[in-house]
Design an enzyme around this catalytic site. Sequence first.
Site, PDB file in Angstrom:
ATOM      1  N   ALA A  16       0.833  -1.211   0.000  1.00  0.00           N
ATOM      2  CA  ALA A  16       0.000   0.000   0.000  1.00  0.00           C
ATOM      3  C   ALA A  16       0.867   1.262   0.000  1.00  0.00           C
ATOM      4  O   ALA A  16       0.515   2.266  -0.624  1.00  0.00           O
ATOM      5  CB  ALA A  16      -0.924   0.006   1.213  1.00  0.00           C
ATOM      6  N   SER A  18      24.766 -17.274 -30.244  1.00  0.00           N
ATOM      7  CA  SER A  18      24.100 -18.434 -29.664  1.00  0.00           C
ATOM      8  C   SER A  18      25.182 -19.258 -28.980  1.00  0.00           C
ATOM      9  O   SER A  18      26.335 -18.839 -28.892  1.00  0.00           O
ATOM     10  CB  SER A  18      23.323 -19.211 -30.713  1.00  0.00           C
ATOM     11  OG  SER A  18      24.215 -19.842 -31.563  1.00  0.00           O
ATOM     12  N   ILE A  19      24.812 -20.387 -28.515  1.00  0.00           N
ATOM     13  CA  ILE A  19      25.733 -21.135 -27.675  1.00  0.00           C
ATOM     14  C   ILE A  19      25.705 -22.583 -28.125  1.00  0.00           C
ATOM     15  O   ILE A  19      24.657 -23.110 -28.466  1.00  0.00           O
ATOM     16  CB  ILE A  19      25.315 -20.934 -26.202  1.00  0.00           C
ATOM     17  CG1 ILE A  19      26.410 -21.300 -25.241  1.00  0.00           C
ATOM     18  CG2 ILE A  19      24.079 -21.646 -25.870  1.00  0.00           C
ATOM     19  CD1 ILE A  19      26.098 -20.789 -23.842  1.00  0.00           C
ATOM     20  N   LYS A  29      20.646 -22.807 -17.361  1.00  0.00           N
ATOM     21  CA  LYS A  29      20.178 -22.413 -18.687  1.00  0.00           C
ATOM     22  C   LYS A  29      18.676 -22.187 -18.589  1.00  0.00           C
ATOM     23  O   LYS A  29      17.883 -23.128 -18.544  1.00  0.00           O
ATOM     24  CB  LYS A  29      20.506 -23.480 -19.734  1.00  0.00           C
ATOM     25  CG  LYS A  29      20.172 -23.003 -21.139  1.00  0.00           C
ATOM     26  CD  LYS A  29      20.739 -23.930 -22.193  1.00  0.00           C
ATOM     27  CE  LYS A  29      20.648 -23.318 -23.577  1.00  0.00           C
ATOM     28  NZ  LYS A  29      19.304 -22.920 -23.977  1.00  0.00           N
ATOM     29  N   CYS A  80     -16.574 -55.746  -7.303  1.00  0.00           N
ATOM     30  CA  CYS A  80     -15.658 -55.291  -8.352  1.00  0.00           C
ATOM     31  C   CYS A  80     -14.239 -55.767  -8.041  1.00  0.00           C
ATOM     32  O   CYS A  80     -13.683 -55.427  -6.995  1.00  0.00           O
ATOM     33  CB  CYS A  80     -15.702 -53.764  -8.430  1.00  0.00           C
ATOM     34  SG  CYS A  80     -14.614 -53.104  -9.704  1.00  0.00           S
TER      35      CYS A  80
HETATM   36  S1  IVH Z   1      25.005 -17.201 -22.688  1.00  0.00           S
HETATM   37  C1  IVH Z   1      27.746 -16.019 -25.611  1.00  0.00           C
HETATM   38  N1  IVH Z   1      23.860 -18.049 -20.494  1.00  0.00           N
HETATM   39  O1  IVH Z   1      20.338 -19.958 -24.324  1.00  0.00           O
HETATM   40  C2  IVH Z   1      26.705 -16.875 -25.061  1.00  0.00           C
HETATM   41  N2  IVH Z   1      22.618 -18.134 -22.512  1.00  0.00           N
HETATM   42  O2  IVH Z   1      21.977 -19.924 -27.397  1.00  0.00           O
HETATM   43  C3  IVH Z   1      25.392 -16.242 -25.103  1.00  0.00           C
HETATM   44  N3  IVH Z   1      20.328 -18.975 -22.221  1.00  0.00           N
HETATM   45  O3  IVH Z   1      18.741 -18.107 -26.322  1.00  0.00           O
HETATM   46  C4  IVH Z   1      24.402 -16.891 -24.272  1.00  0.00           C
HETATM   47  N4  IVH Z   1      20.451 -19.298 -20.054  1.00  0.00           N
HETATM   48  O4  IVH Z   1      18.939 -16.829 -24.130  1.00  0.00           O
HETATM   49  C5  IVH Z   1      23.725 -17.855 -21.820  1.00  0.00           C
HETATM   50  N5  IVH Z   1      22.971 -18.738 -18.454  1.00  0.00           N
HETATM   51  C6  IVH Z   1      22.843 -18.534 -19.775  1.00  0.00           C
HETATM   52  C7  IVH Z   1      21.646 -18.832 -20.451  1.00  0.00           C
HETATM   53  C8  IVH Z   1      21.577 -18.618 -21.840  1.00  0.00           C
HETATM   54  C9  IVH Z   1      19.674 -19.374 -21.115  1.00  0.00           C
HETATM   55  C10 IVH Z   1      19.749 -18.964 -23.575  1.00  0.00           C
HETATM   56  C11 IVH Z   1      19.982 -17.703 -24.346  1.00  0.00           C
HETATM   57  C12 IVH Z   1      20.010 -18.150 -25.773  1.00  0.00           C
HETATM   58  C13 IVH Z   1      20.434 -19.580 -25.662  1.00  0.00           C
HETATM   59  C14 IVH Z   1      21.875 -19.698 -26.075  1.00  0.00           C
END
Ligand code: IVH
Length: 708
Positions: A55, A103-104, A142, A468
């Site tokens: 509040a 991406s990773i 992740k 049953c």
């Molecule tokens: S690092 C240089 N850390 O996973 C690396 N990504 O392809 C860039 N994601 O869609 C990503 N948790 O959104 C990183 N702890 C984490 C993550 C993470 C989720 C996702 C990110 C991307 C995909 C990586």
Amino acid sequence: MSHPDLFGDLPSDGPATQAAAQPESPAARAAQLRDSLHHHAHAYYTLDAPEVPDAEYDRLFRALQALESAHPELLTPDSPTQRVGGQVLDAFAAVQHRVPMLSIRTETDTEASGAEAFDTRIRKELGLAASEPAVQYVAELKFDGLAMSLRYENGVLVQAATRGDGETGEEVTANIRTIGQIPLRLPLDAPAVLEVRGEVYMRRDDFEALNARQRQRIAAGTKGEKTFVNPRNAAAGAVRQLDSGIAAERPLSFFAYGLGDITQATEGGPQWTTHFEMLQQLKVWGFPVAEQTSCVNGSAGLVAFHQRMAAERDALPYDIDGVVYKVNDLALQARLGFVTREPRWAVAHKYPAQEEMTTVQAIDVQVGRTGKLTPVAKLAPVFVGGVTVTNATLHNELEARRKDVRVGDTVIVRRAGDVIPEVVSVVLDKRPPEAVPFTMMTHCPVCGSLAEREEGEADHRCTGGLFCSAQRKQAIWHFAHRRAMDIEGLGDKLVDQLVDSGQVHTLADLYRLQQADLANMDRMADKSAVNLLEALEKSKQTTLGRFLFSLGIRHVGEATAKELARHFGQLDAIMVASEDALLQVADVGPVVAHSIHTFFAQAHNRDVVQALRDAGITWAEGDALAPTDMPLAGITVVLTGTLQSMGRDEAKEKLEALGAKVAGSVSKKTHYVVAGAEAGSKLDKAQALGVPVLDDAGLALLLTGEKP
Ligand code: IVH
């Protein structure tokens, strides 16, 4: 109440200081309100440690809103009032990422060996000999949401963009401002330009609440509403809302895990040389960083983290689909560099998916031990949550219809941890045209008895009772219970064996067992067999109350069974009693009366009773209470409030002993309401219905057998 006074000193972990005197100028007042609100939003959303009641936050918020509408020139892009949304776009603007959103690489091996493979690769690329020390990594969760880049210029959030193709994303700033955990401004020591990268996600509880609200809207006929398949979809939908007012209604959260564009650190400003230190700095600046984020050494550290998170995964309040390992030292990261769009210094190590798609081949109805009918979707085998799933419970007819699961449907199945696999939703696009809605059968699929659903209950039940076979094991186990027929040595496991081996079909079969029959059972020594036979023999001499209880009639517990025995005296009288006659028994209401009546109305239940009597079960039959002979026969009394002369239980006992019925609620049929101190709604109702009300003296008179 503590008000923060935090000009340029936001956010702080320390206690809020007392509010400064209210500034004179509207501009200063607006700035002070913004500071307070930023501080409280951080405490509430990110630290999960609110310092003031909601509040109070609302009050400050409204004060700022009022000030801004009176002085529109005071509105700043970092004002907390901009979190509520309201902007409606035709389309999202494209955003060119100044530093690409990479991406990773995903490690395909979901076992612990996946972590070892990553460490081996890193060591090789860095040219480390086996004798050299372990590489230090940061192990992160992740998160299962969507990547976001938050751009701050001069400490103010100016742009939020989705990843898009990594080069170009979409501008979703208005929607992202609605996320309470995301700071709208940063402390003064933040670099002039800072892009924070992280994941926008939806907590599981927020997702459930959102879907519950969506279901209500659908039920109320609101057009265009739908429920969401999982938290990630709900989060993605919210982020890509053109109407930020709608986005504001969808509760999102955020975790930071990296950086994009950044200007040189200011002289004397914070510095870091590792990924972990950088994350700690982001935390200091007010960004949520998952507490699980850890510094670990070498492959052993990675494997341990992977295993620890696998165990914790289901208890987390949000979904993760794996863990991420990153080389901690930024200089080493630079040496490792990139391959195409992926850094060599990071890897995602996934867990087996918890959701998969499959098809419904049939919907079977299973009969549980208590007669509950459960619709079960028979699925084309699918590997989910680490096991192959072929069945998923639909719980009951209402639930099956709510999800509208049909034979032939493609469905999303979820299995999280040890939780029973569940159909999350139907993929409607893939529904075959001939699919028909599920309806519950009217008869038990095992014994053919009527299947009933009682008012106010979700479950259908087979009324077949002891007849049953699916209910037999439970019935036998209950029959043998210490408080029922008290057959010592006849436990769960033995009952299962006896029924599965076909030795015992009905309760009476128990009394036909011979030592030779028992000899074949698992873990059954000669001595135990003899003991069991003796216990069976001993149980034949019982009481009517125990016998009635042992039949396992629904709603007839031990106390009700005793009361029935006391009231009627003889089993035959109970077996032929009408529901009205049963209602005369203390504590028997309409539901119980109906259940008893239905049970004895079925020939097969009467046969079971006869077979047990034939097997030699006896009890001493008494005379029925002759209700009309008793002084208060036919009188219904309701007790309410605190009596002076005695407790309510005592009054009830005494009244019942005189033949009165003591009921729980007042109706036109109530003869007297006895009201003590602090009587509430029952007294009101008695007065409204004109039922005579007695006090302690009136009760005393009633207990002499006289009717006042
Ligand atoms: S690092 C240089 N850390 O996973 C690396 N990504 O392809 C860039 N994601 O869609 C990503 N948790 O959104 C990183 N702890 C984490 C993550 C993470 C989720 C996702 C990110 C991307 C995909 C990586």
